[in-house]
Every structure is written in C-alpha cells, then in structure tokens.
Write a protein that holds these residues in place. Sequence first.
Motif, PDB file in Angstrom:
ATOM      1  N   MET A 186       0.831  -1.203   0.000  1.00 22.77           N
ATOM      2  CA  MET A 186       0.000   0.000   0.000  1.00 22.77           C
ATOM      3  C   MET A 186       0.873   1.263   0.000  1.00 22.77           C
ATOM      4  O   MET A 186       0.640   2.194  -0.772  1.00 22.77           O
ATOM      5  N   GLU A 187       1.886   1.281   0.847  1.00 25.19           N
ATOM      6  CA  GLU A 187       2.737   2.462   0.935  1.00 25.19           C
ATOM      7  C   GLU A 187       3.608   2.614  -0.310  1.00 25.19           C
ATOM      8  O   GLU A 187       3.947   3.730  -0.707  1.00 25.19           O
ATOM      9  N   GLY A 188       3.935   1.494  -0.941  1.00 28.77           N
ATOM     10  CA  GLY A 188       4.654   1.565  -2.208  1.00 28.77           C
ATOM     11  C   GLY A 188       3.823   2.244  -3.281  1.00 28.77           C
ATOM     12  O   GLY A 188       4.361   2.945  -4.145  1.00 28.77           O
ATOM     13  N   ASN A 189       2.525   2.031  -3.231  1.00 26.36           N
ATOM     14  CA  ASN A 189       1.625   2.698  -4.173  1.00 26.36           C
ATOM     15  C   ASN A 189       1.350   4.142  -3.762  1.00 26.36           C
ATOM     16  O   ASN A 189       1.509   5.073  -4.552  1.00 26.36           O
ATOM     17  N   LYS A 190       0.940   4.324  -2.529  1.00 24.72           N
ATOM     18  CA  LYS A 190       0.444   5.631  -2.099  1.00 24.72           C
ATOM     19  C   LYS A 190       1.534   6.701  -2.027  1.00 24.72           C
ATOM     20  O   LYS A 190       1.291   7.871  -2.340  1.00 24.72           O
ATOM     21  N   THR A 191       2.722   6.311  -1.606  1.00 24.82           N
ATOM     22  CA  THR A 191       3.800   7.290  -1.415  1.00 24.82           C
ATOM     23  C   THR A 191       4.969   7.082  -2.365  1.00 24.82           C
ATOM     24  O   THR A 191       5.437   8.015  -3.010  1.00 24.82           O
ATOM     25  N   ALA A 192       5.449   5.842  -2.449  1.00 20.29           N
ATOM     26  CA  ALA A 192       6.696   5.599  -3.183  1.00 20.29           C
ATOM     27  C   ALA A 192       6.550   5.788  -4.683  1.00 20.29           C
ATOM     28  O   ALA A 192       7.502   6.199  -5.354  1.00 20.29           O
ATOM     29  N   ALA A 193       5.374   5.499  -5.241  1.00 15.78           N
ATOM     30  CA  ALA A 193       5.221   5.592  -6.702  1.00 15.78           C
ATOM     31  C   ALA A 193       5.460   7.010  -7.205  1.00 15.78           C
ATOM     32  O   ALA A 193       6.122   7.213  -8.231  1.00 15.78           O
ATOM     33  N   LEU A 194       4.939   8.000  -6.485  1.00 19.56           N
ATOM     34  CA  LEU A 194       5.108   9.376  -6.947  1.00 19.56           C
ATOM     35  C   LEU A 194       6.535   9.872  -6.716  1.00 19.56           C
ATOM     36  O   LEU A 194       7.072  10.634  -7.525  1.00 19.56           O
ATOM     37  N   LEU A 195       7.176   9.433  -5.627  1.00 25.17           N
ATOM     38  CA  LEU A 195       8.576   9.797  -5.420  1.00 25.17           C
ATOM     39  C   LEU A 195       9.465   9.145  -6.470  1.00 25.17           C
ATOM     40  O   LEU A 195      10.438   9.747  -6.939  1.00 25.17           O
ATOM     41  N   ALA A 196       9.133   7.921  -6.861  1.00 22.00           N
ATOM     42  CA  ALA A 196       9.884   7.261  -7.935  1.00 22.00           C
ATOM     43  C   ALA A 196       9.736   8.031  -9.238  1.00 22.00           C
ATOM     44  O   ALA A 196      10.704   8.209  -9.988  1.00 22.00           O
TER      45      ALA A 196
END
Length: 353
Positions: A186-196
């Motif tokens: 969930m956190e990979g989607n919600k936060t990490a995707a946009l930082l990536a």
Amino acid sequence: MNQADTSTGGAVSALLERCRTLSVPALRAAVGRLAPPMNTVAAYHFGWIDADGRPSDSDSGKAIRPALALLSAEAAGAAPETGVPGAVAVELVHNFSLLHDDLMDGDEQRRHRDTVWKVHGPGAAILVGDALFAVANEVILDAPSPRAPDAARRLAAASRKLVDGQAQDITFEHQERVTVAQCLEMEGNKTAALLACAASIGAVLGDADDALADALDVYGHHLGLAFQAVDDLLGIWGDSRSTGKLTWSDLRRRKKSLPVVAALAAEGLAAERLTTLMTGDAKKTQQEIEDFDEAEFATRAALIDEAGGRAWTEAEARRQYDMAVAALDRAPMPVDVRERLEALADFVVIRQK
C-alpha cells in the motif's frame, strides 16, 4: 547533531531553496490557469494566501519531490530547468492527493492551518483536487522536450498507483488484519510511486536512456518507502508542533500504519493486549474513538513500542534508505549530483529528529 549532520542539512536546505526559486513561479503560473474561485482555493491550499485572501507565507511543504525532479534532470546531464515541468506536474499531483485525502480522512489541519475542505467546503476540495490533476497533465505534455509523452506516461502510471494506494489505505482502516507485506505494498503505491516518478521524470525530460531513468526510479521508490516509514513514526510519536497534526493522529484514525501492523504481527503480551484493544475498536464509531482521552492513545502507543513496532519501523526506514542509495550506484551521473541525491535521502530518514 554532529558536524557532518550540519553540513548535510545545510546542503539540503540550499538544494530545496534552489528548487523553490526555479519551480515555484512555474507552479504559480500553472495554478493561475484555474478559473475562479478554484485558483483562490488552490492558492490557499499552497499557503500563498490566508482564508481571507490576504497574502501569506505559510509553509507549503518541503519541496522534496520537485527537488528530485530537478536533480534527475542534472543526473542526465541536462540543466535543472529542464526538470521544472516535471517538478511542477509531480507537485500538482501530490497536492491533488492531499486535498482529497484530507477530506476522506476527515483531517481538519494541515501544516498548522485549517484544511481546504474545512474552510471552503468538501465540494471545493474535490473540484480543486481534480483541477490540479488535470493541469499536471497539461504541464507535462507542454514541456519543451521530445520525451514529454514518455514523461507523461510515467506520471500517469504513478498517479494510478497513488489512487490504488489510497483505496488500500481506506480499506485497511476497517480490516481486522493487515500483514506487513500488504502495508508495504500500500505504501509503495500511495507514497513511493510518486517519489519514484519525481526521481526519474526530469531525467526523461533530459533525454536520458532508460537504464538511468529506471535506476533513478528504483532510488525514488525505496526513498519513498523510507519517507513513509518515517511519516508513520511521526503519525504516532511526532510532535504536533512540527507535524501540524493532532497528537496520536494515526491512532485516532485507526490507521494500519507500519508500526501498528508490525506490532500486531509480533508475539508477546503487548501484542496480545494491542490486538484486543484494536479488535474492540471495530465495534466503535469513529466519533467514539475520537472521544478517547489522551491516556488511552498513550497506552496504545506504549503497547506498539513495547511490542517492537517502533523499532521495526525505524529499522525498515534505514533498510529502504540503504536500498535507495545502492540504486544510485547503478546510475552513472556526475559526482556532485549523486552526493545531493544521497544528502536528500539522509534528510528524509533523519527528519524526525
């Protein structure tokens, strides 16, 4: 704080200030495309005006995502200005999500000010969020780069994952059991995707090859997970004067954040007591939980700590940081750019101090 920490902090402060100088005028111009009253509501959200429309200099965020976009352009050998459309687009998408998240979560404060839905109403928060998302796509497609369509595809994919993550987050609040793996997804989607996306979009606009852009994407992904792990710690133990939110904010909202999930997955009396309390919460309304006294939230935070949830999350933040920095070794770039990317990662992981 030792001398190295002071040096890193000064370098990051200079980096973020340069980012604001380059990107804020373009961000203001993008928001200026909105029709009244949405442009005014958006200006309030960004901290440029107060609730009465008077100019304001409120903190509008740390500018980490825009800084990544500018640095990624430099990693590709381009001028930082090349990354400005990416920086603005990512920041617009991020703030679209904040406007909607505040409403869905019922948060009344952000950065020590009333949230948009609290001041201007739920309808305005929804419409302005939608408008920022639309303008983000216009900005990236208008970028003076032959790779603008490729950058737009990365932004679209990250935006979809961000929405997926928010949907997962809401579902978890009402789900009795959530695994650590589910929480990280969930956190990979919600936060990490946009930082990536932020960490690679400038490089794409700078016509980098896929190997460099993908390595920067991996760096940003792990940095995002480290960022969110730290944010999860702040959501329970953060100082409200620094976070701009109520104390125990994540506990008040029944969030299945990493410290909570890790504690529930542990063995021992503290984990058992925490499980009993949180299972009982399923029968309570949100208002009943909001009405808990401070001692109740303090007890839960202590149980999470005793069960090992706090220590596990701190270690996970460091683990994700290490993987982010390791990804930079796979991305040939100027030495000074790599040093600034690593300094930014340091800032993200130690910002709770």
